[in-house]
Design an enzyme around this catalytic site. Structure first.
Site, PDB file in Angstrom:
ATOM      1  N   HIS A  69     -36.166 -64.729  31.728  1.00 34.51           N
ATOM      2  CA  HIS A  69     -36.237 -64.105  30.404  1.00 34.51           C
ATOM      3  C   HIS A  69     -34.867 -63.617  29.960  1.00 34.51           C
ATOM      4  O   HIS A  69     -33.956 -63.479  30.782  1.00 34.51           O
ATOM      5  CB  HIS A  69     -37.190 -62.904  30.462  1.00 34.51           C
ATOM      6  CG  HIS A  69     -36.658 -61.823  31.355  1.00 34.51           C
ATOM      7  ND1 HIS A  69     -36.885 -61.823  32.723  1.00 34.51           N
ATOM      8  CD2 HIS A  69     -35.860 -60.764  31.113  1.00 34.51           C
ATOM      9  CE1 HIS A  69     -36.258 -60.794  33.251  1.00 34.51           C
ATOM     10  NE2 HIS A  69     -35.619 -60.133  32.300  1.00 34.51           N
ATOM     11  N   HIS A 155     -28.407 -62.847  27.709  1.00 32.91           N
ATOM     12  CA  HIS A 155     -28.362 -63.764  28.849  1.00 32.91           C
ATOM     13  C   HIS A 155     -29.719 -63.849  29.525  1.00 32.91           C
ATOM     14  O   HIS A 155     -30.591 -63.002  29.311  1.00 32.91           O
ATOM     15  CB  HIS A 155     -27.339 -63.255  29.867  1.00 32.91           C
ATOM     16  CG  HIS A 155     -27.791 -61.966  30.486  1.00 32.91           C
ATOM     17  ND1 HIS A 155     -27.604 -60.750  29.853  1.00 32.91           N
ATOM     18  CD2 HIS A 155     -28.481 -61.696  31.620  1.00 32.91           C
ATOM     19  CE1 HIS A 155     -28.150 -59.799  30.580  1.00 32.91           C
ATOM     20  NE2 HIS A 155     -28.699 -60.336  31.667  1.00 32.91           N
TER      21      HIS A 155
HETATM   22  P1  A2P Z   1     -31.199 -58.506  33.112  1.00 24.67           P
HETATM   23  O1  A2P Z   1     -31.651 -58.377  31.702  1.00 24.67           O
HETATM   24  O2  A2P Z   1     -29.750 -58.618  33.265  1.00 24.67           O
HETATM   25  O3  A2P Z   1     -31.883 -59.621  33.831  1.00 24.67           O
HETATM   26  P2  A2P Z   1     -35.276 -54.623  37.296  1.00 24.67           P
HETATM   27  O4  A2P Z   1     -35.904 -55.812  37.957  1.00 24.67           O
HETATM   28  O5  A2P Z   1     -33.966 -54.235  37.894  1.00 24.67           O
HETATM   29  O6  A2P Z   1     -36.223 -53.494  37.120  1.00 24.67           O
HETATM   30  O7  A2P Z   1     -34.913 -55.096  35.832  1.00 24.67           O
HETATM   31  C1  A2P Z   1     -35.844 -55.689  34.999  1.00 24.67           C
HETATM   32  C2  A2P Z   1     -35.121 -56.368  33.855  1.00 24.67           C
HETATM   33  O8  A2P Z   1     -34.516 -55.403  33.002  1.00 24.67           O
HETATM   34  C3  A2P Z   1     -34.025 -57.296  34.285  1.00 24.67           C
HETATM   35  O9  A2P Z   1     -34.130 -58.429  33.491  1.00 24.67           O
HETATM   36  C4  A2P Z   1     -32.762 -56.504  34.101  1.00 24.67           C
HETATM   37  O10 A2P Z   1     -31.557 -57.129  33.884  1.00 24.67           O
HETATM   38  C5  A2P Z   1     -33.117 -55.605  32.953  1.00 24.67           C
HETATM   39  N1  A2P Z   1     -32.463 -54.303  33.134  1.00 24.67           N
HETATM   40  C6  A2P Z   1     -32.573 -53.464  34.187  1.00 24.67           C
HETATM   41  N2  A2P Z   1     -31.880 -52.329  33.982  1.00 24.67           N
HETATM   42  C7  A2P Z   1     -31.291 -52.457  32.768  1.00 24.67           C
HETATM   43  C8  A2P Z   1     -30.427 -51.633  31.982  1.00 24.67           C
HETATM   44  N3  A2P Z   1     -30.031 -50.438  32.395  1.00 24.67           N
HETATM   45  N4  A2P Z   1     -30.019 -52.104  30.780  1.00 24.67           N
HETATM   46  C9  A2P Z   1     -30.397 -53.306  30.351  1.00 24.67           C
HETATM   47  N5  A2P Z   1     -31.209 -54.141  31.032  1.00 24.67           N
HETATM   48  C10 A2P Z   1     -31.656 -53.724  32.232  1.00 24.67           C
END
Ligand code: A2P
Length: 224
Positions: A69, A155
């Site tokens: 995603h 991304h």
């Molecule tokens: P990304 O969008 O780069 O893939 P997690 O598995 O760590 O709980 O994260 C769930 C999703 O949310 C992942 O897709 C992750 O990164 C995104 N994410 C986690 N923490 C943040 C943050 N502080 N800011 C933006 N996106 C985040």
């Protein structure tokens, strides 16, 4: 008693359709295989292994993150600042469960993350929160981030090295984009079938696709 608030998700984003997800997983793994065999990459393999002359198997190095995603808003079930405001936006409500096409324009590989760079349309940018590009990143850590166009952080995280959190992919992408715009020219550039590969130092690689790859996706949310 207070009326119960509707629960907020872990995050909102565009989710690749499952058949698209399979295709992307296969083709990006193929790319890692190719990268692994390039002399230019082998020369810098120590930036991944921490040891000279040690080979790295990139397909094993990154742990795949599914569902694939492109995050628009990390809400952390409401704990993240601004989460509720985002969920209440009319455009978020109106777009929920609707189809879109994500345009993937390149791939990044670093010792921490493996990701696909997404180029957002004007319509998609309406779902991209203001200031999301630099959220959670102290300005001092990424000088130059202000100058990047809105949506630069968009991304799909394809994989993370052991112990690395997915949020790192967006930070790695911004760093690469800043380096690319700066004075420093990419140290090595190689033309591959897929596009132009650049090395930006410290184990950072960027493949700019010759042609963007269009991926069918749905705007939705995710909760564990
Ligand atoms: P990304 O969008 O780069 O893939 P997690 O598995 O760590 O709980 O994260 C769930 C999703 O949310 C992942 O897709 C992750 O990164 C995104 N994410 C986690 N923490 C943040 C943050 N502080 N800011 C933006 N996106 C985040």
């Amino acid at each position: 008693t207070q009326p119960k608030e509707p629960a907020l998700p872990l995050f909102y984003g565009w989710f690749l359709l499952s058949e698209v997800e399979e295709k992307i997983k296969c083709s990006t793994m193929e790319f890692l295989k190719t990268l692994d065999t390039l002399e230019a990459f082998k020369k810098h393999a120590n930036e991944f292994t921490g040891a000279a002359d040690k080979e790295v198997d990139l397909e094993q190095y990154f742990q795949i993150q599914t569902p694939l995603h492109c995050t628009t808003r990390f809400c952390d079930y409401g704990k993240a600042e601004g989460a509720k405001e985002y969920a209440e936006l009319q455009v978020v409500k109106d777009s929920y469960d609707t189809a879109t096409e994500l345009s993937v324009v390149g791939l990044i590989v670093t010792p921490r993350t493996f990701g696909a760079r997404v180029s957002l349309t004007t319509e998609q940018l309406a779902l991209w929160p203001t200031g999301a590009d630099k959220e959670g990143i102290p300005e001092a850590d990424l000088p130059g981030v202000e100058a990047l166009p809105e949506g630069s952080r968009a991304h799909v995280t394809l994989g993370c090295a052991a112990g690395v959190e997915a949020v790192q992919t967006g930070i790695d992408l911004l760093e690469i984009l800043i380096l690319q715009q700066g004075e420093e020219k990419a140290a090595s550039v190689e033309e591959l079938e897929l596009g132009t590969l650049s090395y930006l130092g410290e184990g950072r690689w960027y493949l700019q696709f010759r042609e963007a790859v269009t991926c069918d996706a749905t705007f939705s949310s995710f909760s564990e």
